[in-house]
Design an enzyme around this catalytic site. Sequence first.
Site, PDB file in Angstrom:
ATOM      1  N   GLU A 277      32.648  50.726   1.253  1.00 22.92           N
ATOM      2  CA  GLU A 277      31.755  50.557   2.437  1.00 22.92           C
ATOM      3  C   GLU A 277      31.932  51.779   3.410  1.00 22.92           C
ATOM      4  O   GLU A 277      30.998  52.381   3.789  1.00 22.92           O
ATOM      5  CB  GLU A 277      31.999  49.172   3.162  1.00 22.92           C
ATOM      6  CG  GLU A 277      31.645  48.126   2.341  1.00 22.92           C
ATOM      7  CD  GLU A 277      32.014  46.825   3.153  1.00 22.92           C
ATOM      8  OE1 GLU A 277      30.920  46.519   3.846  1.00 22.92           O
ATOM      9  OE2 GLU A 277      33.188  46.633   3.374  1.00 22.92           O
TER      10      GLU A 277
ATOM     11  N   LYS B  68      24.167  43.622   8.380  1.00 20.99           N
ATOM     12  CA  LYS B  68      24.658  44.207   7.136  1.00 20.99           C
ATOM     13  C   LYS B  68      23.704  43.783   6.024  1.00 20.99           C
ATOM     14  O   LYS B  68      23.904  42.644   5.750  1.00 20.99           O
ATOM     15  CB  LYS B  68      26.035  44.207   6.895  1.00 20.99           C
ATOM     16  CG  LYS B  68      26.252  45.046   5.767  1.00 20.99           C
ATOM     17  CD  LYS B  68      28.001  44.998   5.382  1.00 20.99           C
ATOM     18  CE  LYS B  68      28.821  45.300   6.412  1.00 20.99           C
ATOM     19  NZ  LYS B  68      30.148  45.364   6.060  1.00 20.99           N
TER      20      LYS B  68
ATOM     21  N   GLU C 298      31.616  42.942  14.659  1.00 24.59           N
ATOM     22  CA  GLU C 298      32.133  42.402  16.024  1.00 24.59           C
ATOM     23  C   GLU C 298      32.398  43.577  16.758  1.00 24.59           C
ATOM     24  O   GLU C 298      31.862  43.641  17.751  1.00 24.59           O
ATOM     25  CB  GLU C 298      33.210  41.428  15.932  1.00 24.59           C
ATOM     26  CG  GLU C 298      32.857  40.230  15.080  1.00 24.59           C
ATOM     27  CD  GLU C 298      32.944  39.985  13.796  1.00 24.59           C
ATOM     28  OE1 GLU C 298      33.177  38.909  13.146  1.00 24.59           O
ATOM     29  OE2 GLU C 298      32.964  41.203  13.033  1.00 24.59           O
TER      30      GLU C 298
END
Length: 123
Positions: free
Chosen positions: A22, A99, A73
């Site tokens: 990622e 996402k 977050e």
Amino acid sequence: MPHYIHLRNLHFHAFHGVMPQERTVGNDYVVNLRAEYPIEQAMQSDDVAHTLNYAEVYAVVEKEMQTPSCLLENVAHRIAQRLFHDFPRIRSLRLEVVKQNPPMGTCGGEAAVEIQLNNDKSQ
């Protein structure tokens, strides 16, 4: 009665996530926000100086989205804090960071965080 300014379906490619891929390949994200803002003067004046300029808000969101974080977050919190700092007349924010196609063993889907915060320093 509160008044809100919305920015919806803001699309970004960014490098947030816990997994190494990622951080390397990145992922697609969508941000939605609702800002409570005193727009009464703008309603009468028709002057952008009397409202929350959404192009400036977008620039803040875009900049924060380009700073990698492990957790959504943290991304949402950073965006909110920066908006409160740069636009102190924002009274509250509801912010969603989504996402798309997260690496969780399925094809498709979304993972999202939604926060709602009040600006204790709003004017």
